[in-house]
Design a protein around this motif. Structure first.
Motif, PDB file in Angstrom:
ATOM      1  N   MET A  41       0.842  -1.194   0.000  1.00 12.11           N
ATOM      2  CA  MET A  41       0.000   0.000   0.000  1.00 12.11           C
ATOM      3  C   MET A  41       0.881   1.248   0.000  1.00 12.11           C
ATOM      4  O   MET A  41       0.608   2.218  -0.715  1.00 12.11           O
ATOM      5  CB  MET A  41      -0.937   0.002   1.213  1.00 12.11           C
ATOM      6  CG  MET A  41      -2.096  -0.962   1.095  1.00 12.11           C
ATOM      7  SD  MET A  41      -3.391  -0.706   2.356  1.00 12.11           S
ATOM      8  CE  MET A  41      -2.486  -1.033   3.855  1.00 12.11           C
ATOM      9  N   THR A  42       1.960   1.208   0.779  1.00 11.56           N
ATOM     10  CA  THR A  42       2.883   2.343   0.812  1.00 11.56           C
ATOM     11  C   THR A  42       3.489   2.593  -0.566  1.00 11.56           C
ATOM     12  O   THR A  42       3.553   3.736  -1.034  1.00 11.56           O
ATOM     13  CB  THR A  42       4.003   2.083   1.832  1.00 11.56           C
ATOM     14  OG1 THR A  42       3.426   1.910   3.124  1.00 11.56           O
ATOM     15  CG2 THR A  42       4.985   3.239   1.865  1.00 11.56           C
ATOM     16  N   LEU A  43       3.933   1.528  -1.228  1.00  5.37           N
ATOM     17  CA  LEU A  43       4.534   1.678  -2.554  1.00  5.37           C
ATOM     18  C   LEU A  43       3.538   2.252  -3.551  1.00  5.37           C
ATOM     19  O   LEU A  43       3.891   3.093  -4.396  1.00  5.37           O
ATOM     20  CB  LEU A  43       5.064   0.333  -3.043  1.00  5.37           C
ATOM     21  CG  LEU A  43       5.831   0.335  -4.370  1.00  5.37           C
ATOM     22  CD1 LEU A  43       7.018   1.286  -4.322  1.00  5.37           C
ATOM     23  CD2 LEU A  43       6.304  -1.079  -4.717  1.00  5.37           C
ATOM     24  N   ASN A  44       2.278   1.843  -3.464  1.00 10.61           N
ATOM     25  CA  ASN A  44       1.266   2.374  -4.373  1.00 10.61           C
ATOM     26  C   ASN A  44       0.996   3.847  -4.120  1.00 10.61           C
ATOM     27  O   ASN A  44       0.685   4.600  -5.052  1.00 10.61           O
ATOM     28  CB  ASN A  44      -0.035   1.575  -4.247  1.00 10.61           C
ATOM     29  CG  ASN A  44      -0.157   0.480  -5.285  1.00 10.61           C
ATOM     30  OD1 ASN A  44      -0.559   0.739  -6.407  1.00 10.61           O
ATOM     31  ND2 ASN A  44       0.231  -0.728  -4.921  1.00 10.61           N
ATOM     32  N   ILE A  45       1.110   4.266  -2.889  1.00 15.08           N
ATOM     33  CA  ILE A  45       0.869   5.676  -2.579  1.00 15.08           C
ATOM     34  C   ILE A  45       2.004   6.558  -3.087  1.00 15.08           C
ATOM     35  O   ILE A  45       1.786   7.722  -3.446  1.00 15.08           O
ATOM     36  CB  ILE A  45       0.679   5.845  -1.054  1.00 15.08           C
ATOM     37  CG1 ILE A  45      -0.656   5.215  -0.620  1.00 15.08           C
ATOM     38  CG2 ILE A  45       0.711   7.319  -0.631  1.00 15.08           C
ATOM     39  CD1 ILE A  45      -0.847   5.120   0.875  1.00 15.08           C
ATOM     40  N   LEU A  46       3.214   6.019  -3.180  1.00 17.27           N
ATOM     41  CA  LEU A  46       4.384   6.831  -3.530  1.00 17.27           C
ATOM     42  C   LEU A  46       4.388   7.318  -4.975  1.00 17.27           C
ATOM     43  O   LEU A  46       5.169   8.207  -5.312  1.00 17.27           O
ATOM     44  CB  LEU A  46       5.669   6.043  -3.251  1.00 17.27           C
ATOM     45  CG  LEU A  46       5.983   5.794  -1.777  1.00 17.27           C
ATOM     46  CD1 LEU A  46       7.249   4.966  -1.630  1.00 17.27           C
ATOM     47  CD2 LEU A  46       6.113   7.109  -1.029  1.00 17.27           C
ATOM     48  N   GLY A  47       3.559   6.754  -5.849  1.00 17.85           N
ATOM     49  CA  GLY A  47       3.488   7.244  -7.224  1.00 17.85           C
ATOM     50  C   GLY A  47       3.226   6.141  -8.211  1.00 17.85           C
ATOM     51  O   GLY A  47       3.773   5.039  -8.081  1.00 17.85           O
ATOM     52  N   VAL A  48       2.397   6.411  -9.224  1.00 23.34           N
ATOM     53  CA  VAL A  48       1.984   5.358 -10.142  1.00 23.34           C
ATOM     54  C   VAL A  48       3.118   4.902 -11.035  1.00 23.34           C
ATOM     55  O   VAL A  48       3.248   3.721 -11.353  1.00 23.34           O
ATOM     56  CB  VAL A  48       0.765   5.802 -10.985  1.00 23.34           C
ATOM     57  CG1 VAL A  48       1.138   6.902 -11.973  1.00 23.34           C
ATOM     58  CG2 VAL A  48       0.177   4.598 -11.727  1.00 23.34           C
ATOM     59  N   ARG A  49       3.996   5.818 -11.464  1.00 21.01           N
ATOM     60  CA  ARG A  49       5.084   5.380 -12.335  1.00 21.01           C
ATOM     61  C   ARG A  49       6.075   4.507 -11.557  1.00 21.01           C
ATOM     62  O   ARG A  49       6.553   3.500 -12.061  1.00 21.01           O
ATOM     63  CB  ARG A  49       5.802   6.579 -12.949  1.00 21.01           C
ATOM     64  CG  ARG A  49       6.832   6.153 -14.000  1.00 21.01           C
ATOM     65  CD  ARG A  49       7.415   7.332 -14.767  1.00 21.01           C
ATOM     66  NE  ARG A  49       8.416   6.877 -15.717  1.00 21.01           N
ATOM     67  CZ  ARG A  49       8.146   6.449 -16.940  1.00 21.01           C
ATOM     68  NH1 ARG A  49       6.880   6.443 -17.360  1.00 21.01           N
ATOM     69  NH2 ARG A  49       9.105   6.058 -17.750  1.00 21.01           N
ATOM     70  N   THR A  50       6.359   4.910 -10.329  1.00 23.48           N
ATOM     71  CA  THR A  50       7.210   4.075  -9.478  1.00 23.48           C
ATOM     72  C   THR A  50       6.570   2.708  -9.280  1.00 23.48           C
ATOM     73  O   THR A  50       7.228   1.669  -9.391  1.00 23.48           O
ATOM     74  CB  THR A  50       7.416   4.756  -8.117  1.00 23.48           C
ATOM     75  OG1 THR A  50       8.058   6.011  -8.318  1.00 23.48           O
ATOM     76  CG2 THR A  50       8.270   3.892  -7.198  1.00 23.48           C
ATOM     77  N   ALA A  51       5.282   2.705  -8.991  1.00 25.70           N
ATOM     78  CA  ALA A  51       4.572   1.452  -8.764  1.00 25.70           C
ATOM     79  C   ALA A  51       4.566   0.586 -10.017  1.00 25.70           C
ATOM     80  O   ALA A  51       4.788  -0.624  -9.956  1.00 25.70           O
ATOM     81  CB  ALA A  51       3.140   1.744  -8.318  1.00 25.70           C
ATOM     82  N   ALA A  52       4.314   1.195 -11.190  1.00 29.71           N
ATOM     83  CA  ALA A  52       4.237   0.428 -12.430  1.00 29.71           C
ATOM     84  C   ALA A  52       5.606  -0.086 -12.860  1.00 29.71           C
ATOM     85  O   ALA A  52       5.723  -1.181 -13.411  1.00 29.71           O
ATOM     86  CB  ALA A  52       3.633   1.293 -13.536  1.00 29.71           C
TER      87      ALA A  52
END
Length: 470
Positions: free
Chosen positions: A146-157
């Motif tokens: 959940m933390t990783l998803n909050i940090l930004g969509v490009r980072t997450a993708a």
């Protein structure tokens, strides 16, 4: 009521809009990553009722449904690129009530799939750390991703693409390592619902196994929820969908056949970690290959877990933005540009499901099997509404730009719709208690939907978005 066009993403997002930063590789990684955990666990529960050979036929039927569905669904995703995905298509085709049904079904699918995957992550980690509690490990996975998803969509993708490639590599390694121990005779033994030969008695088990065959492909449609964050979605979304479904079909067939032919497959039919256990039968418990599978194999679970968190957050965000859920759920983080409240809200529901041990009593299935069934029910209802939306929009809006028209229209979409209806009827018949829970939750959600009509009307006046027949 006249039809209005859905908001289109722009290079400079407006307040309340998401940022378009994802390319075709990101979207392919998301398409495969959303689903790839289905190759690692979940599907083997289908062997318990159908046997290996019976489940092979069930899987072929479901694969046909998904292939025809994806080649039809791309028409909707490219014509209406919207974070709500199926909710947006149904609202456009059938108005608010249609949007509600599709939105509820999609939300159930994407909120209930992650706890099943989180439990599998816990089971995989327990192979290495037997003293740890699988449920606490599952909650830890929620906190991290959940933390990783909050940090930004490009980072997450980008992370999603990385772990997806590793997960594919690991599945290929699994097939290569167990191949010397494969036996077609072992795969076929007791292959018809526990019987050596096919008989009419095997047919009910094959239908009962449908939810677990769907688990092989569940959530690939979640790429549609990244449409507002995709660059040139009319080009990149079809590439991601078509390449994704081909990748998954090949992996599903290979994993299922090799895992079932290395020992007594009945020992793998009711567990959350069938691949490590299948490999153990070939290389032994102390082999470095087994430890590598456990550690790298986690990437497959992580890819789906992480990707579906992205999917459910966008669905919650889109529903809240249009007034179907409380407006606070559509809050976008001022720094990271992500729907952080939606991420946390979906996670809270998933964590509650992990600790709902009373689910074990529903239909005599395990907690994981019931969560899988719940998620699949949502998916099938959404598939039916989406295909109905495609036909309705073809009739009502023939001039709507369709960059990637459904292949073989109307036959291919009709096949997808017909098979989805068969799957739904079968699942309700074989899973009456979980189906009743699904319907009860829908009734509660519909009550909220009726009570918030004024809220939705105010949203529509303030910022016109979706429109459909009154």
């Amino acid at each position: 009521m006249s039809q209005q066009h859905v908001r289109q993403p722009s290079a400079s997002p407006q307040p309340g809009a998401l940022r378009p930063t994802l390319n075709a590789w990101h979207l392919w990684g998301l398409a495969v990553g959303l689903v790839i955990s289905g190759e690692y666990f979940g599907w083997s529960y289908g062997w318990a009722s159908a046997g290996t050979l019976g489940f092979l036929i069930t899987s072929a039927l479901v694969a046909t449904m998904y292939t025809t569905f994806i080649f039809s669904f791309t028409e909707l995703t490219t014509a209406i690129p919207h974070a709500g995905g199926p909710f947006a298509y149904a609202a456009r085709a059938f108005g608010p009530t249609g949007g509600f049904v599709a939105g509820y079904a999609t939300l159930v699918e994407f909120v209930f799939a992650p706890p099943a995957i989180a439990l599998a992550i816990g089971a995989y980690l327990q192979v290495q750390f037997p003293a740890l509690d699988a449920k606490l490990l599952a909650v830890g996975a929620y906190a991290v991703f959940m933390t990783l998803n909050i940090l930004g969509v490009r980072t997450a993708a980008t992370f999603e693409l990385f772990v997806t490639v590793l997960a594919i590599f690991e599945l290929l390694v699994f097939m290569g390592v167990v191949a010397p121990g494969f036996s077609a005779a072992r795969f076929a033994a007791h292959g018809w619902a526990g019987q050596h030969e096919f008989s009419a008695a095997a047919i009910p088990g094959m239908f009962a196994a449908i939810p677990f065959a769907i688990w092989f492909f569940l959530a690939i449609e979640g790429v549609a929820m990244a449409a507002e964050e995709a660059r040139d979605p009319r080009r990149t979304l079809p590439i991601a969908y078509i390449a994704g479904i081909v990748t998954l079909l090949l992996l599903a067939l290979g994993v299922m056949v090799f895992a079932g032919g290395v020992g007594d497959w009945r020992q793998l039919s009711n567990i959350n970690d069938p691949l490590p256990q299948a490999m153990k039968a070939v290389v032994g418990a102390s082999s470095g290959w087994l430890h590598m599978l456990v550690w790298i194999g986690l990437f497959g679970l992580v890819a789906s877990f992480h990707g579906i968190i992205l999917g459910y957050s966008r669905q919650i965000f889109a529903l809240a933005r249009e007034g179907y859920l409380p407006a606070g759920l559509a809050t976008i983080h001022p720094r990271f540009g992500t729907p952080w409240v939606a991420v946390l809200a979906g996670g809270a529901v998933g964590i509650a499901a992990i600790f709902s041990d009373e689910w074990v009593t529903l239909g005599g299935q395990t907690l994981t099997a019931n969560i899988v069934t719940m998620a699949v029910l949502g998916a099938i209802v959404m598939y039916i509404v989406s295909m109905a939306s495609l036909f309705a929009l073809r009739r009502r809006e023939p001039q709507l730009p369709r960059p990637f028209p459904a292949l073989g229209y109307p036959v291919v979409p009709a096949i997808a719709l017909g098979l989805a209806v068969v799957c739904l009827l079968t699942m309700v018949y074989f899973n009456p208690l979980v189906s009743a829970l699904f319907a009860a939750l829908m009734a509660v959600a519909y009550g909220y939907f009726r009570l918030t009509a004024v809220q939705r009307a105010a949203v529509a006046l303030a910022r016109p978005g979706l429109a459909g027949p009154g």
